[in-house]
Design an enzyme around this catalytic site. Sequence first.
Site, PDB file in Angstrom:
ATOM      1  N   TYR A   1      -6.765 -10.212   3.777  1.00 51.73           N
ATOM      2  CA  TYR A   1      -7.762  -9.152   3.647  1.00 51.73           C
ATOM      3  C   TYR A   1      -8.448  -9.209   2.280  1.00 51.73           C
ATOM      4  O   TYR A   1      -9.659  -9.038   2.166  1.00 51.73           O
ATOM      5  CB  TYR A   1      -7.102  -7.791   3.865  1.00 51.73           C
ATOM      6  N   LYS A   2      -7.663  -9.475   1.256  1.00 46.77           N
ATOM      7  CA  LYS A   2      -8.221  -9.519  -0.088  1.00 46.77           C
ATOM      8  C   LYS A   2      -8.927 -10.854  -0.370  1.00 46.77           C
ATOM      9  O   LYS A   2      -9.502 -11.035  -1.444  1.00 46.77           O
ATOM     10  CB  LYS A   2      -7.118  -9.277  -1.124  1.00 46.77           C
TER      11      LYS A   2
ATOM     12  N   TYR B   1       0.827  -1.199   0.000  1.00 54.32           N
ATOM     13  CA  TYR B   1       0.000   0.000   0.000  1.00 54.32           C
ATOM     14  C   TYR B   1       0.864   1.253   0.000  1.00 54.32           C
ATOM     15  O   TYR B   1       1.907   1.304   0.651  1.00 54.32           O
ATOM     16  CB  TYR B   1      -0.893   0.037   1.245  1.00 54.32           C
TER      17      TYR B   1
ATOM     18  N   ASN C   1      -6.290   0.200  -7.647  1.00 52.78           N
ATOM     19  CA  ASN C   1      -6.347  -0.750  -6.549  1.00 52.78           C
ATOM     20  C   ASN C   1      -6.634  -2.103  -7.178  1.00 52.78           C
ATOM     21  O   ASN C   1      -7.113  -2.174  -8.308  1.00 52.78           O
ATOM     22  CB  ASN C   1      -7.453  -0.339  -5.576  1.00 52.78           C
TER      23      ASN C   1
ATOM     24  N   ARG D   1      -6.144   6.633  -8.906  1.00 51.76           N
ATOM     25  CA  ARG D   1      -5.250   5.630  -8.367  1.00 51.76           C
ATOM     26  C   ARG D   1      -5.759   4.270  -8.802  1.00 51.76           C
ATOM     27  O   ARG D   1      -6.903   4.141  -9.252  1.00 51.76           O
ATOM     28  CB  ARG D   1      -5.156   5.707  -6.845  1.00 51.76           C
TER      29      ARG D   1
ATOM     30  N   GLU E   1      -9.246  -2.012  -9.996  1.00 54.14           N
ATOM     31  CA  GLU E   1     -10.152  -0.872  -9.885  1.00 54.14           C
ATOM     32  C   GLU E   1      -9.407   0.395 -10.276  1.00 54.14           C
ATOM     33  O   GLU E   1      -8.406   0.749  -9.656  1.00 54.14           O
ATOM     34  CB  GLU E   1     -10.655  -0.733  -8.450  1.00 54.14           C
TER      35      GLU E   1
ATOM     36  N   HIS F   1     -12.476   3.069   5.963  1.00 53.37           N
ATOM     37  CA  HIS F   1     -11.240   2.334   5.693  1.00 53.37           C
ATOM     38  C   HIS F   1     -10.805   1.458   6.867  1.00 53.37           C
ATOM     39  O   HIS F   1      -9.733   0.836   6.808  1.00 53.37           O
ATOM     40  CB  HIS F   1     -10.095   3.312   5.347  1.00 53.37           C
TER      41      HIS F   1
HETATM   42  C1  HEM Z   1     -12.832   9.334  -0.999  1.00 51.94           C
HETATM   43  C2  HEM Z   1     -12.685   8.318  -1.707  1.00 51.94           C
HETATM   44  C3  HEM Z   1     -12.513   6.888  -1.256  1.00 51.94           C
HETATM   45  C4  HEM Z   1     -13.484   5.989  -0.969  1.00 51.94           C
HETATM   46  C5  HEM Z   1     -14.986   6.233  -1.003  1.00 51.94           C
HETATM   47  C6  HEM Z   1     -12.827   4.762  -0.590  1.00 51.94           C
HETATM   48  C7  HEM Z   1     -13.506   3.619  -0.214  1.00 51.94           C
HETATM   49  C8  HEM Z   1     -12.900   2.433   0.141  1.00 51.94           C
HETATM   50  C9  HEM Z   1     -13.605   1.266   0.607  1.00 51.94           C
HETATM   51  C10 HEM Z   1     -15.108   1.177   0.804  1.00 51.94           C
HETATM   52  C11 HEM Z   1     -12.692   0.295   0.833  1.00 51.94           C
HETATM   53  C12 HEM Z   1     -12.992  -1.123   1.327  1.00 51.94           C
HETATM   54  C13 HEM Z   1     -12.842  -1.199   2.832  1.00 51.94           C
HETATM   55  C14 HEM Z   1     -13.419  -2.505   3.408  1.00 51.94           C
HETATM   56  O1  HEM Z   1     -12.747  -3.532   3.340  1.00 51.94           O
HETATM   57  O2  HEM Z   1     -14.546  -2.469   3.927  1.00 51.94           O
HETATM   58  C15 HEM Z   1     -11.400   0.846   0.512  1.00 51.94           C
HETATM   59  C16 HEM Z   1     -10.206   0.165   0.576  1.00 51.94           C
HETATM   60  C17 HEM Z   1      -8.970   0.763   0.401  1.00 51.94           C
HETATM   61  N1  HEM Z   1      -8.728   2.101   0.128  1.00 51.94           N
HETATM   62 FE1  HEM Z   1     -10.092   3.517  -0.235  1.00 51.94          FE
HETATM   63  N2  HEM Z   1     -11.481   4.925  -0.676  1.00 51.94           N
HETATM   64  C18 HEM Z   1     -11.241   6.218  -1.070  1.00 51.94           C
HETATM   65  C19 HEM Z   1     -10.033   6.786  -1.289  1.00 51.94           C
HETATM   66  C20 HEM Z   1      -8.833   6.154  -1.080  1.00 51.94           C
HETATM   67  C21 HEM Z   1      -7.571   6.774  -1.314  1.00 51.94           C
HETATM   68  C22 HEM Z   1      -7.332   8.188  -1.819  1.00 51.94           C
HETATM   69  C23 HEM Z   1      -6.638   5.872  -1.003  1.00 51.94           C
HETATM   70  C24 HEM Z   1      -5.161   6.140  -1.145  1.00 51.94           C
HETATM   71  C25 HEM Z   1      -4.223   5.657  -0.554  1.00 51.94           C
HETATM   72  C26 HEM Z   1      -7.315   4.645  -0.590  1.00 51.94           C
HETATM   73  C27 HEM Z   1      -6.721   3.467  -0.211  1.00 51.94           C
HETATM   74  C28 HEM Z   1      -7.379   2.283   0.050  1.00 51.94           C
HETATM   75  C29 HEM Z   1      -6.707   1.003   0.258  1.00 51.94           C
HETATM   76  C30 HEM Z   1      -5.210   0.762   0.234  1.00 51.94           C
HETATM   77  C31 HEM Z   1      -7.714   0.052   0.467  1.00 51.94           C
HETATM   78  C32 HEM Z   1      -7.513  -1.460   0.641  1.00 51.94           C
HETATM   79  C33 HEM Z   1      -7.773  -2.058  -0.708  1.00 51.94           C
HETATM   80  C34 HEM Z   1      -7.397  -3.518  -0.901  1.00 51.94           C
HETATM   81  O3  HEM Z   1      -6.373  -3.981  -0.410  1.00 51.94           O
HETATM   82  O4  HEM Z   1      -8.137  -4.199  -1.646  1.00 51.94           O
HETATM   83  N3  HEM Z   1      -8.652   4.872  -0.646  1.00 51.94           N
HETATM   84  N4  HEM Z   1     -11.551   2.150   0.098  1.00 51.94           N
END
Ligand code: HEM
Lengths: 346, 320, 198
Positions: free
Chosen positions: A316-317, A37, A225, A223, A265, A193
């Site tokens: 987690y994934k 990350y 993901n 970004r 994504e 998050h």
């Molecule tokens: C405002 C906009 C954003 C929304 C609505 C959003 C929403 C989410 C949601 C709903 C999750 C899943 C969490 C779960 O497991 O329940 C997630 C995961 C994550 N988000 Fe965001 N996010 C946003 C912006 C960002 C940004 C800017 C970053 C930048 C670093 C980020 C980094 C991550 C990471 C690293 C994960 C874990 C993903 C994975 O390993 O699959 N997010 N986000």
Amino acid sequence: MTIQFKTETFRDDFTFSNSPEAIHRFPFPFDKDEYMYAVNIEQHMPGPVKSAFEFPIDIDEHYVSEMKDRALVLKQDPLRCQSLPHMITAEWDLLELLMESMAKNYPEHFTLTRDGDSWHWVNGPLGIDQKFTFGDTSTLPYPPMEYITRQCQGDFNLIDQRNDNLWMDAGIVTTQADWSLDFDIGMNFMEWHAPVPLAHDIGVFDRALKFLLNLQQGRPVRRLNWTMTINPRLDTSPENYHKWGVDRTTVTPENVGNKVHLRVELQALWRLPRSNAIVFSIRAYLIKMEELVTIPKWGRRFHRVLRDLKPELADYKGLTRYRQMTVDYLSKFDDGAPTSPGFFPD
Amino acid sequence: MSGGVEIPVRVVDVEQATQTVKRFRLAALSGEPLPSFSAGAHVVVTMDDNGRRMRNPYSLIDRADDGSTYRIGVLRTPNSRGGSKFMHERVNAGDQLVVTMPVNLFPIVRTGRKHLLVAGGIGITPIYAMANELRRRSASYEIHYAMRNEASGAFIDELRAAHGDRLKLYRDDMQEFVSVSQILPNQPLGTHLYVCGPEGMIDAILKGGRDAGWADENLHSERFLAPAGGEPFSVVLQRAGITAEVRSDQSLLEAIEEAGVDAPFLCRGGACGQCETAVVSCDGKLVHNDHFLTEEEHASGKKIMTCVSRLKGRELVLDL
Amino acid sequence: MSAIKSRPIYPGLKVDERAKRHLVAAEGEGALAVLEAFADAPDAWSRMTLLYTPGGSAPANHSETLQGRAPDAFHLHPTRQTLMTRLNALLDTATMGTRLYAAGVEGHIGEVVAAGLAHGVDHLSIRTEHRGSLARRVQCVHCKGFIDDVTISPVPCAHCGVPLFVRDHYSRRLAAFQGVSINAETPDEVPASEELYK
Ligand code: HEM
Ligand code: FES
């Protein structure tokens, strides 16, 4: 350029697949042979021609079938699309952004004619011809966010900004990687998050939040993901986890190349003009391992990334159950040769 | 902040609203509609005074229905070095300026049940836009507008026409003062208060709110705007063997790029860490504006994020 | 237990001396938090509207002690549900300067905060203190049914029967933790329940 839209399914018989062009334009998310990350945010500038980044909103060969799948999800579970009452201005902002962008970049498929508040929208692929009054909800068959996102690939969240935080106060989420809008709606940036491992401790979310609070109108960012999905299923929601979770047990060394998909994504963020809200788009792309390895660099690199992924991230994934089998499959496509920097195929 | 989208505009007309306030109507040079904006937003106006650039933020009053123009209001401050004096003395209809995209640091809280808008003097400009938006949304609101005397109330007629008796005036010369003890009691739960005006007034209103038992989350004031850009300085790129000037209206990163050096960056907003650069030496004080480095790293003076941070001083030597 | 980033922090009841009205909703042992917090603010009782339900978790009924402090208005409720009905009615007509307090089990705090939110009160301005059982209120993500006073995981959903793993993810709006099928990937097995949140 006219897109040939495919007829395919993302459930039951899973007929989804990528054409060679779609494979080539797949937004492969690894620019190195390892993954952790980071605040991987960059300007959402037009990318190479025909790439997934060419336009702000990417429409591809799966468009029509994805929209059918979304309609099915919404029919079964209307809670996938929700908006708190104070988000109505942001909904109209979103409708404008998507219609303008789709009509500008895909004029052979979509047209928008504006005369003051009288708008005329024509969506060729879905056979929609709609005249309506911008700002007047009663002139559309659905509220504005739902109306336009039933016609645009990708999930969307509308984020309100107040008290120096971001609040997920609206969204349409039918193609998600196992999180629930119905549960998360109303949460702030740190709260939604919460389930993500490790990233909080290395400050990823603190920095990302501060950056987003300053996001400027006219300067969108993006970004990438990623996760993995068994079968080309778009709707991997927690709501239906008790139905699709079992798919993870069906991977065998024989079917791994066909069943296991990398799911990327492409997430983009815009500051919206009238509401000062932020829209967060989550556009999911699927590619099965057999298709991925047709790009030698990607086969090699993904093998290394998956092999060396931290166990917390794999858990987690949700990859743990079939990770080793996938690594074994991919190892056959990794001759150990060095990979070039950057995302794109050699 | 650097690198935002900028819009060249032409001044369509200038109106002397009171003895000390002028209103400017601006249209995009391109003829395109100007972007919609949310109430409370400002634009940063760049003025060019014979090569000397000045950048001042001004709240947006309104946007024409067809998007063709914005209005801003400018108070002439007696000991202004630049901005407002220049706007008052030198800018006429037909002149060109450059504005940034709207930025909102003073937004309406959309979850609020009712909104009390309190303005003093030129502080009326963001409040004007907020009142219009609340009226459009048929929300519940009150406007409390304080001024020296009726002649110095730059917006009274327009406000009265639009808002009727939701507008309350307070004229110093008639011994009328905004009094929190009168406007705060009996407001329904979920009311938010917004105040913009002279510092003393903001402090008094916020204190009054807290004393009345209002939660901090319901009290809002226009934050003082950080100056865009900063002072000029020189940068030496040691490995490239280049010395460049960083102008006041550009970021360090932009100056490095202008000098032809391909420096790393991603977000250009101080968050991603890509542009981290080692400082070899510096004659002056580093001004850190990023969210990436830790406080200790800031204090060490060994690193700088070129996208948002700069030097207050003469010369900065970088390992680039 | 890991720190749950979406789980609210309950910093404890702290009297807002400037409040014109203290609207206090206490459940069970939460009464003791109220008595302690307001012990040093004798004047505050005359501006207090106090709602109390002895609740399931309290070994003792503290209503007499509370009433003995002579709050301006005292409402004793047989259940959390009836307390919430009264609280919502009071919030409907409350004015700014009213400070909302919640003390008791987490499910109770969650419901009070959600009621405040629904009346335009920012959750950060609500003063909260967790007392009594650590039982969780859980929402089944599959059928959306709520289960109160959950102390074990997995817990069978009281509505659809799916055995639920209680995730460390909390929604303020729903005032509940998230329950997700524990055996979706192993349909023939249901792990034994453990008592985790007593
Ligand atoms: C405002 C906009 C954003 C929304 C609505 C959003 C929403 C989410 C949601 C709903 C999750 C899943 C969490 C779960 O497991 O329940 C997630 C995961 C994550 N988000 Fe965001 N996010 C946003 C912006 C960002 C940004 C800017 C970053 C930048 C670093 C980020 C980094 C991550 C990471 C690293 C994960 C874990 C993903 C994975 O390993 O699959 N997010 N986000
Ligand atoms: S470019 Fe991201 S911190 Fe400077």
